[in-house]
Design an enzyme around this catalytic site. Structure first.
Site, PDB file in Angstrom:
ATOM      1  N   GLY A  20       0.842  -1.201   0.000  1.00  0.00           N
ATOM      2  CA  GLY A  20       0.000   0.000   0.000  1.00  0.00           C
ATOM      3  C   GLY A  20       0.870   1.241   0.000  1.00  0.00           C
ATOM      4  O   GLY A  20       0.552   2.243   0.647  1.00  0.00           O
ATOM      5  N   SER A  45      -2.757  -2.146  -5.117  1.00  0.00           N
ATOM      6  CA  SER A  45      -3.637  -3.195  -5.652  1.00  0.00           C
ATOM      7  C   SER A  45      -4.511  -2.781  -6.827  1.00  0.00           C
ATOM      8  O   SER A  45      -4.918  -3.630  -7.610  1.00  0.00           O
ATOM      9  CB  SER A  45      -4.514  -3.785  -4.551  1.00  0.00           C
ATOM     10  OG  SER A  45      -5.481  -2.863  -4.140  1.00  0.00           O
ATOM     11  N   ASP A  74      -2.572  -7.879  -4.820  1.00  0.00           N
ATOM     12  CA  ASP A  74      -3.502  -7.789  -3.694  1.00  0.00           C
ATOM     13  C   ASP A  74      -2.901  -8.598  -2.544  1.00  0.00           C
ATOM     14  O   ASP A  74      -2.745  -9.820  -2.653  1.00  0.00           O
ATOM     15  CB  ASP A  74      -4.854  -8.373  -4.140  1.00  0.00           C
ATOM     16  CG  ASP A  74      -5.882  -8.410  -3.017  1.00  0.00           C
ATOM     17  OD1 ASP A  74      -5.511  -8.193  -1.845  1.00  0.00           O
ATOM     18  OD2 ASP A  74      -7.059  -8.678  -3.312  1.00  0.00           O
ATOM     19  N   TYR A 166     -12.515  -3.752  11.585  1.00  0.00           N
ATOM     20  CA  TYR A 166     -11.213  -3.054  11.509  1.00  0.00           C
ATOM     21  C   TYR A 166     -10.421  -3.218  12.821  1.00  0.00           C
ATOM     22  O   TYR A 166      -9.231  -3.546  12.811  1.00  0.00           O
ATOM     23  CB  TYR A 166     -11.467  -1.577  11.211  1.00  0.00           C
ATOM     24  CG  TYR A 166     -10.220  -0.747  11.032  1.00  0.00           C
ATOM     25  CD1 TYR A 166      -9.467  -0.836   9.863  1.00  0.00           C
ATOM     26  CD2 TYR A 166      -9.789   0.143  12.023  1.00  0.00           C
ATOM     27  CE1 TYR A 166      -8.320  -0.067   9.687  1.00  0.00           C
ATOM     28  CE2 TYR A 166      -8.654   0.919  11.852  1.00  0.00           C
ATOM     29  CZ  TYR A 166      -7.925   0.809  10.683  1.00  0.00           C
ATOM     30  OH  TYR A 166      -6.788   1.575  10.521  1.00  0.00           O
ATOM     31  N   LYS A 170      -6.766  -5.045  13.386  1.00  0.00           N
ATOM     32  CA  LYS A 170      -5.579  -4.355  13.913  1.00  0.00           C
ATOM     33  C   LYS A 170      -5.145  -4.945  15.262  1.00  0.00           C
ATOM     34  O   LYS A 170      -3.950  -4.968  15.580  1.00  0.00           O
ATOM     35  CB  LYS A 170      -5.845  -2.847  14.031  1.00  0.00           C
ATOM     36  CG  LYS A 170      -6.065  -2.167  12.672  1.00  0.00           C
ATOM     37  CD  LYS A 170      -4.861  -2.292  11.763  1.00  0.00           C
ATOM     38  CE  LYS A 170      -5.021  -1.542  10.455  1.00  0.00           C
ATOM     39  NZ  LYS A 170      -3.848  -1.650   9.575  1.00  0.00           N
ATOM     40  N   ILE A 199      -4.914  10.343  10.905  1.00  0.00           N
ATOM     41  CA  ILE A 199      -3.981  10.891   9.927  1.00  0.00           C
ATOM     42  C   ILE A 199      -4.757  11.262   8.663  1.00  0.00           C
ATOM     43  O   ILE A 199      -5.591  10.478   8.185  1.00  0.00           O
ATOM     44  CB  ILE A 199      -2.875   9.851   9.577  1.00  0.00           C
ATOM     45  CG1 ILE A 199      -2.217   9.282  10.854  1.00  0.00           C
ATOM     46  CG2 ILE A 199      -1.836  10.468   8.641  1.00  0.00           C
ATOM     47  CD1 ILE A 199      -1.453  10.246  11.714  1.00  0.00           C
TER      48      ILE A 199
HETATM   49  P1  NAP Z   1      -5.048   4.961   2.095  1.00  0.00           P
HETATM   50  O1  NAP Z   1      -4.689   6.393   1.916  1.00  0.00           O
HETATM   51  O2  NAP Z   1      -6.456   4.530   1.849  1.00  0.00           O
HETATM   52  O3  NAP Z   1      -4.066   4.076   1.180  1.00  0.00           O
HETATM   53  C1  NAP Z   1      -4.181   2.689   1.186  1.00  0.00           C
HETATM   54  C2  NAP Z   1      -3.091   2.076   0.356  1.00  0.00           C
HETATM   55  O4  NAP Z   1      -3.219   0.641   0.444  1.00  0.00           O
HETATM   56  C3  NAP Z   1      -3.157   2.413  -1.115  1.00  0.00           C
HETATM   57  O5  NAP Z   1      -1.844   2.476  -1.635  1.00  0.00           O
HETATM   58  C4  NAP Z   1      -3.901   1.209  -1.713  1.00  0.00           C
HETATM   59  O6  NAP Z   1      -3.574   1.038  -3.101  1.00  0.00           O
HETATM   60  C5  NAP Z   1      -3.325   0.092  -0.866  1.00  0.00           C
HETATM   61  N1  NAP Z   1      -4.166  -1.099  -0.790  1.00  0.00           N
HETATM   62  C6  NAP Z   1      -5.478  -1.201  -0.450  1.00  0.00           C
HETATM   63  N2  NAP Z   1      -5.877  -2.478  -0.508  1.00  0.00           N
HETATM   64  C7  NAP Z   1      -4.797  -3.199  -0.899  1.00  0.00           C
HETATM   65  C8  NAP Z   1      -4.577  -4.573  -1.148  1.00  0.00           C
HETATM   66  N3  NAP Z   1      -5.549  -5.476  -1.024  1.00  0.00           N
HETATM   67  N4  NAP Z   1      -3.337  -4.980  -1.534  1.00  0.00           N
HETATM   68  C9  NAP Z   1      -2.318  -4.077  -1.685  1.00  0.00           C
HETATM   69  N5  NAP Z   1      -2.485  -2.759  -1.457  1.00  0.00           N
HETATM   70  C10 NAP Z   1      -3.710  -2.332  -1.074  1.00  0.00           C
HETATM   71  O7  NAP Z   1      -4.712   4.441   3.573  1.00  0.00           O
HETATM   72  P2  NAP Z   1      -3.913   5.163   4.763  1.00  0.00           P
HETATM   73  O8  NAP Z   1      -4.863   6.027   5.496  1.00  0.00           O
HETATM   74  O9  NAP Z   1      -2.647   5.731   4.267  1.00  0.00           O
HETATM   75  O10 NAP Z   1      -3.626   3.914   5.717  1.00  0.00           O
HETATM   76  C11 NAP Z   1      -2.439   3.161   5.627  1.00  0.00           C
HETATM   77  C12 NAP Z   1      -2.374   2.200   6.797  1.00  0.00           C
HETATM   78  O11 NAP Z   1      -2.393   2.919   8.029  1.00  0.00           O
HETATM   79  C13 NAP Z   1      -3.542   1.219   6.873  1.00  0.00           C
HETATM   80  O12 NAP Z   1      -3.099  -0.031   7.322  1.00  0.00           O
HETATM   81  C14 NAP Z   1      -4.451   1.845   7.902  1.00  0.00           C
HETATM   82  O13 NAP Z   1      -5.281   0.896   8.528  1.00  0.00           O
HETATM   83  C15 NAP Z   1      -3.443   2.440   8.847  1.00  0.00           C
HETATM   84  N6  NAP Z   1      -3.980   3.534   9.659  1.00  0.00           N
HETATM   85  C16 NAP Z   1      -4.436   4.678   9.060  1.00  0.00           C
HETATM   86  C17 NAP Z   1      -4.940   5.702   9.859  1.00  0.00           C
HETATM   87  C18 NAP Z   1      -5.448   6.998   9.290  1.00  0.00           C
HETATM   88  O14 NAP Z   1      -5.940   7.808  10.060  1.00  0.00           O
HETATM   89  N7  NAP Z   1      -5.335   7.245   8.000  1.00  0.00           N
HETATM   90  C19 NAP Z   1      -4.979   5.533  11.254  1.00  0.00           C
HETATM   91  C20 NAP Z   1      -4.504   4.340  11.811  1.00  0.00           C
HETATM   92  C21 NAP Z   1      -4.006   3.352  11.000  1.00  0.00           C
HETATM   93  P3  NAP Z   1      -4.750   0.945  -4.232  1.00  0.00           P
HETATM   94  O15 NAP Z   1      -5.588   2.185  -4.052  1.00  0.00           O
HETATM   95  O16 NAP Z   1      -4.035   0.824  -5.536  1.00  0.00           O
HETATM   96  O17 NAP Z   1      -5.503  -0.301  -3.881  1.00  0.00           O
END
Ligand code: NAP
Length: 257
Positions: A20, A45, A74, A166, A170, A199
């Site tokens: 990701g 993905s 994926d 979720y 986690k 974030i």
């Molecule tokens: P995001 O902006 O939605 O980006 C998600 C990324 O994961 C994208 O690059 C997406 O690529 C990829 N992805 C999704 N499904 C996938 C799959 N099946 N296989 C491979 N890649 C996949 O997410 P984010 O907010 O940066 O979050 C990143 C991580 O931090 C996650 O694990 C999330 O749970 C964790 N997190 C986020 C927050 C927050 O506030 N944002 C807080 C706590 C934890 P495609 O679009 O090409 O699929």
């Protein structure tokens, strides 16, 4: 004064895979690892153009000899993960750093949560970590070196209405991190987790303003974090500065937990 300087985390010569890695927190991590000299492999993905974008941004850093590639797979699909690692074996031939960052949310009260909502979140957020770690450690054990950083969430500890899927995924990531850390420490492989708070990424677009306002009221620092603010913790855990740290969860959440 906060300078944001992290000059000490030299990663030149290291090969890193960021799942990701094309958007949000993963994108910031990919750029940060590349800035510290690592060869980076960006996994995603669906969105080819976002992946191409981050590759060109890193290439524009103009570091000679540094390899930057994107691989579509994926993480919940073990055959696609095997294929991705097949390419890594044929290419750089080793892996030093794995950041298991790919994740999704599909928030719904349990009453309305479909089996597919449950399965997709668990499959990507938790089984994806299993798939990637299982394949990566075969390479890392051979080298007797490795740094694995898994992305957790405060939901795992605090819980949240609408996030049974979720939060469970986690919570599983944290338990997985602690168990694997014990299993492979003797091979000089460290396994830790980073737990980002609220974030500003596309993931947050799925929450409405009232929910964000309510969530922010519990954040002592009183604002959302940025993807770049998560990178310091990841760089530390991916670098040799953290060689004696394993099985830990480092919160980057403005004091939320
Ligand atoms: P995001 O902006 O939605 O980006 C998600 C990324 O994961 C994208 O690059 C997406 O690529 C990829 N992805 C999704 N499904 C996938 C799959 N099946 N296989 C491979 N890649 C996949 O997410 P984010 O907010 O940066 O979050 C990143 C991580 O931090 C996650 O694990 C999330 O749970 C964790 N997190 C986020 C927050 C927050 O506030 N944002 C807080 C706590 C934890 P495609 O679009 O090409 O699929």
């Amino acid at each position: 004064m906060i300078t944001g300087k992290t000059e000490d985390f030299d990663l030149s010569g290291r090969v890193a895979l960021i799942t990701g890695g094309s958007k949000g927190i993963g994108r910031a991590i990919s750029i940060a690892l590349a800035e510290k000299g690592a060869d980076v492999i960006i996994n995603y993905s669906t969105d080819d153009s976002a992946a191409k974008d981050v590759v060109s941004e890193i290439n524009s850093l103009n570091r000679s000899g540094q390899v930057v590639t994107a691989i579509k797979a994926d993480v919940s699909n073990s055959a696609e993960v095997e294929e991705m690692f097949g390419q890594i074996k044929k290419g750089p031939g080793r892996l030093d750093i794995l950041v298991n960052n790919a994740g999704i949310i599909r928030d719904k009260l349990l009453m309305f949560m479909t089996e597919d909502d449950w399965d997709r979140v668990i499959d990507i957020n938790l089984k994806g970590v299993y798939n990637c770690c299982k394949t990566a450690i075969r390479l890392m054990i051979g080298e007797k070196y490795g740094k694995i950083v898994n992305m957790a969430s405060p939901s795992a500890i605090l819980g949240r209405p609408g996030q049974t899927n979720y939060a469970s995924s986690k919570g599983g990531v944290i338990s997985f991190t602690r168990s694997l850390a014990r299993e492979i420490a003797r091979f000089n492989i460290c396994v830790n987790a980073v737990s980002p708070g609220l974030i500003e990424t596309e993931m947050m677009d799925e929450l409405n303003d009232d929910v964000i306002k309510e969530l922010l009221s519990a954040v002592p620092i009183g604002r959302l974090g940025t993807p770049v603010e998560v990178t310091g913790a990841v760089l530390f855990l991916a670098s040799e500065k953290s060689n004696y740290i394993t099985g830990q969860v480092l919160s980057v959440d403005g004091g939320l937990t």
